[in-house]
Write a protein that holds these residues in place. Sequence first.
Motif, PDB file in Angstrom:
ATOM      1  N   LEU A   7       1.186  52.846  74.543  1.00 47.54           N
ATOM      2  CA  LEU A   7       2.491  52.263  74.243  1.00 47.54           C
ATOM      3  C   LEU A   7       3.618  53.125  74.792  1.00 47.54           C
ATOM      4  CD1 LEU A   7       1.952  51.025  70.574  1.00 47.54           C
ATOM      5  CD2 LEU A   7       2.099  49.645  72.653  1.00 47.54           C
ATOM      6  N   ALA A   8       3.475  54.437  74.675  1.00 41.64           N
ATOM      7  CA  ALA A   8       4.495  55.344  75.193  1.00 41.64           C
ATOM      8  C   ALA A   8       4.566  55.236  76.707  1.00 41.64           C
ATOM      9  CB  ALA A   8       4.190  56.775  74.774  1.00 41.64           C
ATOM     10  N   ARG A   9       3.432  55.141  77.364  1.00 43.84           N
ATOM     11  CA  ARG A   9       3.411  55.008  78.825  1.00 43.84           C
ATOM     12  C   ARG A   9       4.073  53.705  79.248  1.00 43.84           C
ATOM     13  NH1 ARG A   9      -1.668  53.589  81.518  1.00 43.84           N
ATOM     14  NH2 ARG A   9      -2.555  54.578  79.694  1.00 43.84           N
ATOM     15  N   THR A  10       3.819  52.635  78.512  1.00 42.38           N
ATOM     16  CA  THR A  10       4.444  51.347  78.808  1.00 42.38           C
ATOM     17  C   THR A  10       5.962  51.444  78.668  1.00 42.38           C
ATOM     18  OG1 THR A  10       2.479  50.196  78.008  1.00 42.38           O
ATOM     19  CG2 THR A  10       4.502  48.919  78.177  1.00 42.38           C
ATOM     20  N   LEU A  11       6.417  52.108  77.629  1.00 43.23           N
ATOM     21  CA  LEU A  11       7.854  52.281  77.421  1.00 43.23           C
ATOM     22  C   LEU A  11       8.466  53.113  78.541  1.00 43.23           C
ATOM     23  CD1 LEU A  11      10.370  51.935  75.652  1.00 43.23           C
ATOM     24  CD2 LEU A  11       9.702  54.046  74.481  1.00 43.23           C
ATOM     25  N   VAL A  12       7.810  54.180  78.939  1.00 38.80           N
ATOM     26  CA  VAL A  12       8.312  55.025  80.028  1.00 38.80           C
ATOM     27  C   VAL A  12       8.346  54.241  81.325  1.00 38.80           C
ATOM     28  CG1 VAL A  12       7.764  57.043  81.448  1.00 38.80           C
ATOM     29  CG2 VAL A  12       7.629  57.204  78.967  1.00 38.80           C
ATOM     30  N   LEU A  13       7.317  53.483  81.629  1.00 37.81           N
ATOM     31  CA  LEU A  13       7.284  52.692  82.856  1.00 37.81           C
ATOM     32  C   LEU A  13       8.377  51.624  82.844  1.00 37.81           C
ATOM     33  CD1 LEU A  13       3.442  52.280  83.434  1.00 37.81           C
ATOM     34  CD2 LEU A  13       5.037  53.707  84.719  1.00 37.81           C
ATOM     35  N   ARG A  14       8.587  50.985  81.710  1.00 37.32           N
ATOM     36  CA  ARG A  14       9.629  49.972  81.606  1.00 37.32           C
ATOM     37  C   ARG A  14      11.015  50.600  81.798  1.00 37.32           C
ATOM     38  NH1 ARG A  14       9.151  47.427  76.339  1.00 37.32           N
ATOM     39  NH2 ARG A  14       7.258  46.538  77.220  1.00 37.32           N
ATOM     40  N   THR A  15      11.217  51.769  81.212  1.00 34.77           N
ATOM     41  CA  THR A  15      12.495  52.477  81.363  1.00 34.77           C
ATOM     42  C   THR A  15      12.736  52.849  82.814  1.00 34.77           C
ATOM     43  OG1 THR A  15      12.248  53.377  79.131  1.00 34.77           O
ATOM     44  CG2 THR A  15      13.826  54.461  80.579  1.00 34.77           C
ATOM     45  N   HIS A  16      11.712  53.373  83.478  1.00 35.34           N
ATOM     46  CA  HIS A  16      11.840  53.731  84.894  1.00 35.34           C
ATOM     47  C   HIS A  16      12.095  52.497  85.752  1.00 35.34           C
ATOM     48  CE1 HIS A  16      11.127  57.969  84.617  1.00 35.34           C
ATOM     49  NE2 HIS A  16       9.955  57.813  84.016  1.00 35.34           N
ATOM     50  N   GLN A  17      11.430  51.399  85.444  1.00 35.42           N
ATOM     51  CA  GLN A  17      11.617  50.169  86.213  1.00 35.42           C
ATOM     52  C   GLN A  17      13.051  49.656  86.071  1.00 35.42           C
ATOM     53  OE1 GLN A  17       9.463  48.862  88.311  1.00 35.42           O
ATOM     54  NE2 GLN A  17      10.824  47.190  88.854  1.00 35.42           N
ATOM     55  N   THR A  18      13.586  49.718  84.863  1.00 34.68           N
ATOM     56  CA  THR A  18      14.972  49.295  84.631  1.00 34.68           C
ATOM     57  C   THR A  18      15.934  50.179  85.406  1.00 34.68           C
ATOM     58  OG1 THR A  18      14.382  48.504  82.437  1.00 34.68           O
ATOM     59  CG2 THR A  18      16.713  48.888  82.862  1.00 34.68           C
ATOM     60  N   ARG A  19      15.717  51.492  85.355  1.00 35.29           N
ATOM     61  CA  ARG A  19      16.578  52.429  86.070  1.00 35.29           C
ATOM     62  C   ARG A  19      16.511  52.194  87.569  1.00 35.29           C
ATOM     63  NH1 ARG A  19      15.776  56.818  88.716  1.00 35.29           N
ATOM     64  NH2 ARG A  19      13.646  57.041  88.020  1.00 35.29           N
ATOM     65  N   LEU A  20      15.318  51.968  88.089  1.00 35.02           N
ATOM     66  CA  LEU A  20      15.160  51.713  89.522  1.00 35.02           C
ATOM     67  C   LEU A  20      15.846  50.411  89.940  1.00 35.02           C
ATOM     68  CD1 LEU A  20      11.471  52.808  90.142  1.00 35.02           C
ATOM     69  CD2 LEU A  20      13.537  53.921  90.980  1.00 35.02           C
ATOM     70  N   ASN A  21      15.730  49.378  89.115  1.00 32.50           N
ATOM     71  CA  ASN A  21      16.411  48.116  89.417  1.00 32.50           C
ATOM     72  C   ASN A  21      17.921  48.296  89.443  1.00 32.50           C
ATOM     73  OD1 ASN A  21      14.122  46.584  89.783  1.00 32.50           O
ATOM     74  ND2 ASN A  21      14.025  45.925  87.645  1.00 32.50           N
ATOM     75  N   GLN A  22      18.458  49.048  88.479  1.00 28.06           N
ATOM     76  CA  GLN A  22      19.901  49.307  88.458  1.00 28.06           C
ATOM     77  C   GLN A  22      20.333  50.095  89.695  1.00 28.06           C
ATOM     78  OE1 GLN A  22      20.329  51.290  84.708  1.00 28.06           O
ATOM     79  NE2 GLN A  22      20.536  49.369  83.555  1.00 28.06           N
ATOM     80  N   GLU A  23      19.546  51.080  90.065  1.00 27.79           N
ATOM     81  CA  GLU A  23      19.857  51.891  91.245  1.00 27.79           C
ATOM     82  C   GLU A  23      19.805  51.052  92.524  1.00 27.79           C
ATOM     83  OE1 GLU A  23      20.697  55.614  93.181  1.00 27.79           O
ATOM     84  OE2 GLU A  23      20.812  54.974  91.103  1.00 27.79           O
ATOM     85  N   MET A  24      18.825  50.167  92.623  1.00 29.26           N
ATOM     86  CA  MET A  24      18.723  49.294  93.795  1.00 29.26           C
ATOM     87  C   MET A  24      19.901  48.325  93.853  1.00 29.26           C
ATOM     88  SD  MET A  24      16.215  50.153  95.660  1.00 29.26           S
ATOM     89  CE  MET A  24      16.094  48.738  96.706  1.00 29.26           C
ATOM     90  N   ASP A  25      20.325  47.801  92.714  1.00 32.75           N
ATOM     91  CA  ASP A  25      21.493  46.923  92.677  1.00 32.75           C
ATOM     92  C   ASP A  25      22.739  47.660  93.144  1.00 32.75           C
ATOM     93  OD1 ASP A  25      19.988  44.817  91.766  1.00 32.75           O
ATOM     94  OD2 ASP A  25      20.562  45.088  89.649  1.00 32.75           O
ATOM     95  N   ARG A  26      22.923  48.894  92.648  1.00 28.02           N
ATOM     96  CA  ARG A  26      24.090  49.685  93.021  1.00 28.02           C
ATOM     97  C   ARG A  26      24.074  49.990  94.512  1.00 28.02           C
ATOM     98  NH1 ARG A  26      25.199  54.784  94.114  1.00 28.02           N
ATOM     99  NH2 ARG A  26      23.112  55.501  93.604  1.00 28.02           N
ATOM    100  N   LEU A  27      22.930  50.411  95.030  1.00 26.77           N
ATOM    101  CA  LEU A  27      22.830  50.738  96.452  1.00 26.77           C
ATOM    102  C   LEU A  27      23.014  49.499  97.320  1.00 26.77           C
ATOM    103  CD1 LEU A  27      19.892  53.299  96.378  1.00 26.77           C
ATOM    104  CD2 LEU A  27      22.319  53.776  96.745  1.00 26.77           C
ATOM    105  N   GLY A  28      22.515  48.368  96.867  1.00 28.56           N
ATOM    106  CA  GLY A  28      22.704  47.126  97.621  1.00 28.56           C
ATOM    107  C   GLY A  28      24.174  46.749  97.731  1.00 28.56           C
ATOM    108  N   VAL A  29      24.904  46.909  96.632  1.00 30.85           N
ATOM    109  CA  VAL A  29      26.344  46.627  96.650  1.00 30.85           C
ATOM    110  C   VAL A  29      27.057  47.608  97.567  1.00 30.85           C
ATOM    111  CG1 VAL A  29      28.435  46.674  95.233  1.00 30.85           C
ATOM    112  CG2 VAL A  29      26.396  45.518  94.399  1.00 30.85           C
TER     113      VAL A  29
END
Length: 83
Positions: A7-29
Amino acid sequence: MDTVGDLARTLVLRTHQTRLNQEMDRLGVEIASGFVRDPASHLGGDITGLLAIDRTLAQLETYRVNTTEASFLTGTMLISTQN
């Protein structure tokens, strides 16, 4: 049933995925617009170059206003001397 570690690994992976998506959105803009969202952090805190450009642009605007006023005044003087 998942263990706490899974469960902790799933939470960490989800957090990293969210952060990466936000970073990709920012870089795309930033790539699409050509402007960075935070110039100070992009330049490593050294914004002296940006400040120099802003100061030069302000001086150029002042010169433009002054030449426009001088043109108006000389045009008015020329008209008054022709009469």
